[in-house]
Enzyme design. Structure first.
Site, mmCIF file in Angstrom:
data_model
loop_
_atom_site.group_PDB
_atom_site.id
_atom_site.type_symbol
_atom_site.label_atom_id
_atom_site.label_comp_id
_atom_site.label_asym_id
_atom_site.label_seq_id
_atom_site.Cartn_x
_atom_site.Cartn_y
_atom_site.Cartn_z
ATOM 1 N N TYR A 274 49.846 8.448 6.899
ATOM 2 C CA TYR A 274 48.831 9.502 6.849
ATOM 3 C C TYR A 274 47.798 9.169 5.779
ATOM 4 O O TYR A 274 48.036 8.338 4.893
ATOM 5 C CB TYR A 274 49.460 10.879 6.593
ATOM 6 C CG TYR A 274 49.852 11.176 5.160
ATOM 7 C CD1 TYR A 274 48.965 11.829 4.292
ATOM 8 C CD2 TYR A 274 51.109 10.830 4.664
ATOM 9 C CE1 TYR A 274 49.323 12.119 2.974
ATOM 10 C CE2 TYR A 274 51.469 11.119 3.359
ATOM 11 C CZ TYR A 274 50.575 11.762 2.509
ATOM 12 O OH TYR A 274 50.933 12.048 1.219
ATOM 13 N N CYS A 275 46.645 9.799 5.886
ATOM 14 C CA CYS A 275 45.587 9.618 4.887
ATOM 15 C C CYS A 275 44.969 10.988 4.631
ATOM 16 O O CYS A 275 45.690 11.973 4.508
ATOM 17 C CB CYS A 275 44.565 8.584 5.351
ATOM 18 S SG CYS A 275 43.761 8.965 6.922
#
Length: 242
Positions: free
Chosen positions: A204-205
């Protein structure tokens, strides 16, 4: 990216030195498009503008160090002709897969008087997202503590909040990290290195784009079940309040 079934086909026309390279290209536009796997997609050619004369249009596909010339002389090469459609303002695919991820380059050569030809170019970075995980499933994995969750943001972003039990590996380091031996990986990042068949390897970011890139890198390296938390930290912080 050469498209489904295209990689490894020796009959693809690999780009060599072109006479067009002697003409300075005016880059009209560069953009990024994200799409889910198996969805249709229209890739625009903003280098094309309506004006007098008949331009010469070519499309190239770039992935890594490879460039493939897949539309020229007003026709597609064999791997594309049955799955892509052309118009002066762009090309369209009825569906795409992760193998279609890459840079699509449209070059339009307008003939000019006295040899003053004008070359215009536009580029589209296409990211085809497969292996998506929802917020509901992500929350279940976080609560179970049974996942390898990798935050691919920069450290200064992580300092403002992160998902519990995640490890920070910036996207620029992901490939190198996943190539480490297990002992070196654990020593540097403080968690066991994911297995190739790990079903709970999640990236994820902040908004999903870098996570999609990291997932693609992992899949390319053999982590076939790696997944992208598409909503990423923006969605997580909105729904979980942290």
């Amino acid at each position: 990216m050469a498209g489904p079934g295209a990689w490894g086909r020796l009959h693809l026309l690999l780009l060599s030195v072109s006479s067009w390279s002697l003409i300075s290209a005016q880059v009209m536009d560069t953009q990024t498009i994200q799409v889910h796997e198996n969805d249709p997609i229209d890739i625009p050619c903003t280098a094309y503008v309506s004006q007098s004369g008949t331009p010469r249009v070519e499309w190239k596909f770039e992935k890594g160090s490879s460039i493939v010339l897949f539309y020229y002389n007003s026709k597609f090469t064999d791997p594309y002709k049955d799955r892509a459609k052309y118009s002066p303002t762009g090309i369209s695919f009825s569906s795409v897969t992760r193998k279609d991820t890459g840079k699509y380059i449209c070059e339009v050569l307008w003939p000019g008087s006295g040899g003053s030809d004008q070359l215009r170019k536009s580029e589209v970075d296409l990211i085809v997202q497969g292996n998506i995980i929802s917020h509901k499933d992500m929350k279940a994995l976080v609560d179970s503590r049974n996942a390898r969750i990798i935050d691919v943001r920069l450290p200064e972003e992580v300092a403002n909040g992160h998902i519990a039990n995640s490890v920070n590996i910036p996207v620029a380091e992901v490939e190198e990290a996943l190539k480490m031996d297990p002992e070196a990986f654990k020593m540097k990042y403080g968690m066991d290195k994911p297995r190739m068949d790990d079903e709970n390897l999640i990236f994820y970011c902040q908004r999903g784009r870098r996570a999609a890139q990291a997932t693609e890198i992992a899949i390319t390296l053999g982590y076939a079940k790696a997944r992208n938390y598409e909503g990423s930290y923006k969605e997580w912080s909105e729904k979980e309040g942290k």
